[in-house]
Design an enzyme around this catalytic site. Structure first.
Site, short mmCIF file in Angstrom:
data_model
loop_
_atom_site.label_atom_id
_atom_site.label_comp_id
_atom_site.label_asym_id
_atom_site.label_seq_id
_atom_site.Cartn_x
_atom_site.Cartn_y
_atom_site.Cartn_z
N GLU A 242 -59.57 -31.13 17.98
CA GLU A 242 -60.48 -30.49 16.78
C GLU A 242 -61.53 -31.94 15.88
O GLU A 242 -61.68 -32.82 16.22
CB GLU A 242 -59.08 -31.35 15.72
CG GLU A 242 -58.34 -29.82 15.97
CD GLU A 242 -58.06 -28.82 15.02
OE1 GLU A 242 -59.39 -29.21 14.52
OE2 GLU A 242 -57.53 -27.79 15.30
N CYS B 105 -63.47 -34.75 7.64
CA CYS B 105 -64.24 -33.47 8.65
C CYS B 105 -64.41 -32.94 7.99
O CYS B 105 -65.39 -32.04 8.64
CB CYS B 105 -63.60 -33.10 9.64
SG CYS B 105 -61.81 -32.51 9.19
P1 NAD Z 1 -63.24 -40.73 17.93
O1 NAD Z 1 -63.96 -39.33 18.43
O2 NAD Z 1 -64.48 -41.87 17.59
O3 NAD Z 1 -62.09 -41.24 18.00
C1 NAD Z 1 -60.77 -40.37 18.16
C2 NAD Z 1 -59.76 -41.06 19.24
O4 NAD Z 1 -60.37 -41.35 20.39
C3 NAD Z 1 -59.31 -42.38 18.67
O5 NAD Z 1 -58.26 -42.39 18.85
C4 NAD Z 1 -60.07 -43.26 19.65
O6 NAD Z 1 -59.31 -44.59 20.60
C5 NAD Z 1 -60.55 -42.38 20.72
N1 NAD Z 1 -61.18 -42.83 21.95
C6 NAD Z 1 -62.83 -43.22 21.00
N2 NAD Z 1 -63.49 -44.37 22.74
C7 NAD Z 1 -63.17 -42.79 22.65
C8 NAD Z 1 -63.37 -43.52 24.77
N3 NAD Z 1 -64.70 -43.28 25.97
N4 NAD Z 1 -62.50 -42.53 25.44
C9 NAD Z 1 -61.84 -42.05 24.90
N5 NAD Z 1 -60.83 -42.02 23.70
C10 NAD Z 1 -61.85 -42.88 22.89
O7 NAD Z 1 -63.62 -40.25 15.86
P2 NAD Z 1 -63.20 -40.97 14.93
O8 NAD Z 1 -64.43 -41.89 14.68
O9 NAD Z 1 -62.21 -41.68 15.03
O10 NAD Z 1 -63.38 -39.58 13.88
C11 NAD Z 1 -64.44 -39.37 13.10
C12 NAD Z 1 -64.66 -37.56 13.97
O11 NAD Z 1 -63.83 -37.03 14.28
C13 NAD Z 1 -65.66 -37.26 13.60
O12 NAD Z 1 -66.63 -36.27 13.81
C14 NAD Z 1 -65.13 -36.06 12.65
O13 NAD Z 1 -65.68 -35.19 12.06
C15 NAD Z 1 -64.22 -35.47 13.23
N6 NAD Z 1 -62.50 -35.27 12.54
C16 NAD Z 1 -62.56 -34.02 12.89
C17 NAD Z 1 -61.06 -33.74 12.55
C18 NAD Z 1 -60.81 -32.14 12.35
O14 NAD Z 1 -59.67 -31.48 12.04
N7 NAD Z 1 -61.21 -31.47 12.67
C19 NAD Z 1 -60.46 -34.18 11.59
C20 NAD Z 1 -60.60 -35.62 11.04
C21 NAD Z 1 -62.05 -36.54 12.17
#
Ligand code: NAD
Length: 457
Positions: free
Chosen positions: A209, A243
């Site tokens: 997602e 999102c």
């Molecule tokens: P992110 O990708 O930075 O983090 C998401 C998760 O991944 C967190 O739990 C984090 O700890 C983990 N993570 C971060 N870096 C990592 C790595 N290098 N290796 C492994 N795991 C890692 O995203 P975010 O900042 O939490 O969320 C924002 C993004 O998420 C935006 O792009 C938004 O559009 C998207 N989003 C999508 C939805 C959806 O339903 N499609 C919902 C909410 C947010």
């Protein structure tokens, strides 16, 4: 406990078949509901310390959605799990055929910070309803909310069935090295690629997602006041950290000025932000995101807002006009309270610009003429969306929620969530009364003629 030990423990529990019983699934969904209901105060408090978000909005955008999904799953889990009969083809007669859902096993749910409860717990609910064991890794950025969720779940559920493992990149990397039966990830496109690669090593199926730039088309025959109100609400809810928030507006040039005037009225009416403190407005998650967002504000283009309060991590609802696709604000998903407005005179050109870019997670159209609305819906690929509204489509659990292309793969909410965490086994049940001689040698031309009559139907 290490990630390896945790996965081993959950896999062993899954092999014992306990999670497959409906009684067990329903009992645990009910238990989760009771735990959340009786500890709401802690959950509200944690969200407040992460975002300065009111109880009202936390209920509206987090808890209500979780309770709705819980109630839906409790009510429907036995129906969703029933084998589904399908017709049987001629060569398999006499016989019957059915599709039987089964749980996948041990699942990993990785959550994002912007709605820390619902983005983590709605997939967890689906995984439990489908009969799996689950490890949840919420975001470390919403530390208080993730901590509150971990405390509640880990003190009430056995580790071998449901467990929250807190942590950041190092902990997630360790988890991703393990073999899961499903990984459900919510977050950015860049981390989505890391998750996909890690899953591929074990051929683990994923739901991703992700995000992207979700456009809003505003056509000349729209209801201007309602359009402005719904765009402003959807954009500045959670300070744009949603999102499916409208990322930018594409408005027909004939109504651009009127739309901007009305959006300004709506921002003043709904949010009324003149200082860094507002009961009804959410803060930016941290300094890094605050600084990133402030750099996107082009003061010459601002029609309302534009000011930030770094100490309080608040950025005013900001609308910018006369933006084009080359502007810095149009290069990445904004994920904050900044709304660029781009005007167009030719709908085909506007559609083309959207199609040249990655497929959006959401798309919104405001207008009345079905011909133009359908043109946009048919010509642009996007995850999901709404006609004459923003964001609200995700509250309808009958609409599977998810992206397409870089905005994601797979979907959930309601029965779609149950399906995401299930495998559908196809079973043919044959009678032992007869066996067609055509299957067996010796082959002959006459038998081939009969085969041709039967098999191609
Ligand atoms: P992110 O990708 O930075 O983090 C998401 C998760 O991944 C967190 O739990 C984090 O700890 C983990 N993570 C971060 N870096 C990592 C790595 N290098 N290796 C492994 N795991 C890692 O995203 P975010 O900042 O939490 O969320 C924002 C993004 O998420 C935006 O792009 C938004 O559009 C998207 N989003 C999508 C939805 C959806 O339903 N499609 C919902 C909410 C947010």
């Amino acid at each position: 406990m290490t990630a390896k030990e945790l996965v081993k423990l959950q896999s062993e529990f899954f092999f014992g078949n306990t999670t497959k019983s409906f009684k067990f699934r329903i009992k645990n969904l009910q238990k989760l509901k009771e735990i959340l209901k009786s500890n709401e105060a802690q959950l509200y408090e944690a969200i407040y310390s992460d975002f300065g978000k009111s109880e009202y909005e936390t209920y509206e955008t987090e808890l209500s959605l979780i309770y709705h999904e819980l109630n839906l799953a409790i009510k429907n889990v036995s129906q969703w799990s029933k084998p589904q009969k399908v017709t049987t083809n001629l060569p398999n007669q006499p016989g019957t055929s059915f599709i039987q859902p089964e749980p996948l096993g041990t699942c990993l749910v990785i959550g994002a910070w912007n709605y820390p409860y619902q983005l983590s717990l709605i997939p967890v609910i689906a995984a439990i309803a489908a009969g799996n064991t689950v490890i949840l890794k919420p975001s470390e950025l919403s530390a208080q909310s993730s901590g509150a969720m971990a405390k509640l779940i880990n003190s009430n559920f056995p580790t071998d069935f449901l467990h929250v493992m807190e942590g950041g990149v190092a902990e997630t990397t360790e988890l991703l090295e393990q073999k899961f039966d499903k990984i459900f990830f919510t977050g950015s496109i860049s981390v989505g690629k890391i998750v996909y690669q890690a899953a591929a090593k074990h051929l683990t199926p994923v739901v991703l997602e992700l995000g992207g730039k979700s456009p809003v088309f505003v056509l000349p025959d729209c209801d201007l006041k309602m359009t402005a109100k719904r765009i402003v609400w959807g954009k500045f809810l959670n300070a744009g950290q949603t999102c499916v928030a409208p990322d930018y507006v594409l408005v027909h040039k004939d109504i651009k000025a009127k739309l901007l005037d009305e959006m300004i009225v709506q921002v003043r009416e709904i949010f009324n932000i003149n200082s860094d403190i507002s009961e009804n407005y959410v803060r930016i998650i941290n300094e890094k995101h605050y600084d990133r967002l402030m750099q996107l504000i082009d003061s010459k283009k601002v029609v309302i807002g534009g000011q930030g309060f770094r100490g309080a991590l608040v950025i005013q609802p900001t609308i910018m006009q006369d933006i084009d696709f080359e502007h810095i604000v149009m290069q990445e998903e904004i994920f904050g309270p900044i709304m660029p407005v781009i005007e167009f005179s030719n709908l085909d050109d506007a559609i083309k610009q959207v199609k040249l870019r990655p497929k959006p997670l959401a798309l919104y159209v405001f207008g009345k003429k079905v011909k133009f609305i359908n043109k946009i819906l048919n010509e642009i690929s996007f995850g999901g969306g709404a006609i004459n509204d923003t964001v609200m489509h995700l509250t309808n659990s009958n609409l599977p929620f998810g992206g397409v292309g870089t905005s994601g793969t797979g979907n959930y909410h309601g029965e779609a969530g149950f399906r995401a965490f299930s495998h559908y086994k196809s079973i043919l049940k044959k009678s032992t009364l007869i066996e067609p001689f055509l299957k067996y040698p010796p082959y002959s031309d006459s038998k081939l003629l009969i085969l041709k009559q039967l098999l191609e139907r």
